[in-house]
Design an enzyme around this catalytic site. Structure first.
Site, PDB file in Angstrom:
ATOM      1  N   GLN A 167      16.371 -20.805   9.047  1.00  8.91           N
ATOM      2  CA  GLN A 167      16.918 -21.555  10.176  1.00  8.91           C
ATOM      3  C   GLN A 167      17.622 -20.606  11.150  1.00  8.91           C
ATOM      4  O   GLN A 167      18.394 -19.745  10.741  1.00  8.91           O
ATOM      5  CB  GLN A 167      17.923 -22.602   9.679  1.00  8.91           C
ATOM      6  CG  GLN A 167      17.289 -23.753   8.924  1.00  8.91           C
ATOM      7  CD  GLN A 167      16.602 -24.767   9.822  1.00  8.91           C
ATOM      8  OE1 GLN A 167      16.573 -24.629  11.037  1.00  8.91           O
ATOM      9  NE2 GLN A 167      16.042 -25.796   9.215  1.00  8.91           N
ATOM     10  N   TYR A 174       7.345 -28.590   1.493  1.00  5.77           N
ATOM     11  CA  TYR A 174       7.417 -27.721   2.670  1.00  5.77           C
ATOM     12  C   TYR A 174       8.725 -26.915   2.546  1.00  5.77           C
ATOM     13  O   TYR A 174       9.551 -26.891   3.451  1.00  5.77           O
ATOM     14  CB  TYR A 174       7.395 -28.518   3.977  1.00  5.77           C
ATOM     15  CG  TYR A 174       6.263 -29.518   4.053  1.00  5.77           C
ATOM     16  CD1 TYR A 174       4.996 -29.136   4.500  1.00  5.77           C
ATOM     17  CD2 TYR A 174       6.454 -30.843   3.670  1.00  5.77           C
ATOM     18  CE1 TYR A 174       3.958 -30.055   4.565  1.00  5.77           C
ATOM     19  CE2 TYR A 174       5.421 -31.768   3.724  1.00  5.77           C
ATOM     20  CZ  TYR A 174       4.174 -31.368   4.180  1.00  5.77           C
ATOM     21  OH  TYR A 174       3.141 -32.282   4.239  1.00  5.77           O
ATOM     22  N   CYS A 208      16.710 -21.983  27.483  1.00  5.02           N
ATOM     23  CA  CYS A 208      17.690 -23.067  27.299  1.00  5.02           C
ATOM     24  C   CYS A 208      17.772 -23.926  28.565  1.00  5.02           C
ATOM     25  O   CYS A 208      18.562 -23.668  29.459  1.00  5.02           O
ATOM     26  CB  CYS A 208      19.054 -22.507  26.920  1.00  5.02           C
ATOM     27  SG  CYS A 208      19.477 -20.967  27.738  1.00  5.02           S
ATOM     28  N   CYS A 212      12.282 -31.360  12.391  1.00  6.34           N
ATOM     29  CA  CYS A 212      12.614 -30.655  13.626  1.00  6.34           C
ATOM     30  C   CYS A 212      11.918 -31.316  14.819  1.00  6.34           C
ATOM     31  O   CYS A 212      12.082 -30.871  15.949  1.00  6.34           O
ATOM     32  CB  CYS A 212      12.228 -29.183  13.529  1.00  6.34           C
ATOM     33  SG  CYS A 212      10.462 -28.914  13.260  1.00  6.34           S
ATOM     34  N   CYS A 257      13.989 -18.325  33.171  1.00  5.18           N
ATOM     35  CA  CYS A 257      13.618 -18.202  31.769  1.00  5.18           C
ATOM     36  C   CYS A 257      13.326 -19.589  31.206  1.00  5.18           C
ATOM     37  O   CYS A 257      13.975 -20.564  31.570  1.00  5.18           O
ATOM     38  CB  CYS A 257      14.771 -17.535  31.014  1.00  5.18           C
ATOM     39  SG  CYS A 257      14.738 -17.744  29.246  1.00  5.18           S
ATOM     40  N   CYS A 316      23.675 -18.536  32.593  1.00  3.01           N
ATOM     41  CA  CYS A 316      23.402 -17.091  32.678  1.00  3.01           C
ATOM     42  C   CYS A 316      22.621 -16.805  33.962  1.00  3.01           C
ATOM     43  O   CYS A 316      22.183 -17.715  34.671  1.00  3.01           O
ATOM     44  CB  CYS A 316      22.620 -16.624  31.452  1.00  3.01           C
ATOM     45  SG  CYS A 316      20.876 -17.068  31.499  1.00  3.01           S
TER      46      CYS A 316
END
Length: 451
Positions: A286, A315, A80, A408, A77, A71
């Site tokens: 998620q 959790y 990503c 995660c 930014c 992008c």
């Protein structure tokens, strides 16, 4: 090499979590960001025995593996960082990084099932949290994401490849609307101003959209015109919830002092693997719906036959994993510290007609030892810092035959697995699930068996 030196080098290796490591002049150079093969300019921040920490200043030359289109905000930014790398190569990098974490902790002898890719590696996010600000001091109003390495400067993140066109329409129309009205953004350094955040959620399987505008209480602005503007947008999805949250907290985070419903309801529905979930503005869910379906399917495969068994979901968040396991379980108990998430979990269980699920508010490290019933199976899905050592002791004290650990953050997971080993639990199977394409993060599922 000394502090404040400017150095140039080619990046050797990407390390899990979004950092890189390079050998230079017999010294290990550690840096936040970077892709193997990039030639960069960096400033030395800290030097100690055989090591140096540096800050990336400029990418002098792209890596040979950077062949994908990006992008317009890539490298500005902080979102990503791997967008320029082909997706199959991203998966290969993440798989290798996770295996290195296990090897570093000397956790061996398990079956490694590799990594499963996300069904979509673009336009997959179901939630975005944007911040109001400006790109430079006294510049025009912006709304989007923080510039890489900057706490104040905000980029209007239009053209983002992680969200669908409805997010972009809502983002652009919102910043244009408030920019034309001259409404001031909230300034974190002196805690003055009005506009703070915009949170957009979309059920990717239901097409229901929630827009939540977050402001301080320093103005009494009438939001009906803004609400009408949103409702007039030509969106692909169905705008069922327009909310206004008042937040006077000092932290740069979305918190709620007061919630006002401008239109519709204060929740949306999402569907995963045949079950419906009611998602409130502040409940965790998620961010990759299609990926979550794969992640939970992996966990279900690891658990295997759980007919007429008691299952602990620790959790538990909004209870999605526990409810998906409840079809044949005797009983599912969930523990979660966030009260709103527990309320949503119990409500979702009722919504899905599940009478064998009970979700409890509490800190796992303290509450788990108070449960009277013994589990046959345990699922743990802790936050990024992992599981407290006392909670690991109490979890193992139940003597469940199997534990499935969903993480995660495999960095903290491998440390926890070392502690589980002390209580006679060995890792038998591991599989990664890429819930976060184009970023340095990945979910990892481990099956532990009591020996």
């Amino acid at each position: 090499m000394k502090r404040k030196d400017i150095i140039e080098f080619e990046i050797d290796k990407m390390v899990f979590g979004g950092t890189s490591s390079t050998k230079l002049e017999d010294r290990d150079i550690n840096m936040k960001g970077g892709i193997s093969g990039q030639k960069v300019k960096a400033a030395v921040k800290k030097v100690r025995r055989g090591k140096a920490e540096v800050k990336l200043l400029e990418i002098l030359e792209k890596s040979p593996i950077e062949t994908e289109e990006t992008c317009g905000h890539f490298n500005e930014c902080g979102g990503c960082t791997m967008l320029s790398v082909p997706y199959e190569k991203q998966l290969e990098i993440k798989e290798k990084q996770v295996m290195e974490l296990f090897l570093k902790q000397d956790i061996l002898g398990f079956q490694f099932l590799g990594i499963e890719g996300s069904p979509d590696n673009h336009y997959y996010r179901n939630k975005m949290e944007y911040t109001f600000g400006n790109e430079m001091k006294d510049g025009p109003l912006t709304l989007g994401l923080h510039k890489k390495g900057r706490h104040i400067d905000i980029l209007t993140a239009d053209g983002c490849l992680l969200v669908d066109s409805d997010f972009e329409s809502i983002l652009k129309s919102t910043v244009e609307y408030f920019g034309e009205k001259g409404i001031p953004q909230y300034r974190i350094f002196d805690h003055s101003g009005y506009l703070r955040h915009l949170v957009v959620r979309k059920g990717l399987n239901t097409d229901e959209i929630m827009v939540n505008i977050v402001t301080s209480s320093q103005m009494d602005y009438e939001m009906n015109e803004y609400k009408d503007m949103l409702k007039a947008l030509n969106l692909k999805g169905d705008l069922v919830s327009v909310l206004h949250t008042i937040n006077d907290g000092l932290a740069d985070a979305v918190q709620c002092d007061e919630l006002r419903i401008l239109d519709g309801r204060d929740y949306i529905y999402e569907e995963i693997l045949g079950l419906n979930f009611k998602i409130s503005p502040f409940s965790f869910f998620q961010t990759n719906t299609k990926g979550a379906e794969k992640l939970y399917s992996i966990a279900k495969d690891f658990i295997g036959d759980h007919n007429d068994k008691v299952l602990f979901d620790l959790y538990s968040g909004t209870g999605s994993i526990g409810q998906l396991m409840a079809d044949s379980a005797k009983k599912v108990y969930g523990i979660e510290i966030v009260e709103e998430a527990v309320f949503a979990a119990n409500e979702n269980a009722r919504l899905n007609g599940l009478t064998n699920c009970e979700f409890i508010v509490g800190d796992v490290a303290k509450t788990v030892k108070d449960l009277k019933e013994k589990p046959d199976l345990i699922i743990v899905d802790p936050p990024r810092p992992g599981i407290h050592k006392d909670a690991i002791r109490d979890i193992c004290g139940f003597g469940a035959e199997e534990i499935v650990y969903i993480s995660c953050n495999p960095k903290t997971m491998v440390l926890d697995l070392e502690l589980f080993k002390e209580y006679s639990y060995e890792v038998k199977v591991v599989k990664c699930m890429d819930m976060f394409p184009n970023t340095p993060h990945v979910e990892t599922v481990s099956k532990l068996v009591r020996v």
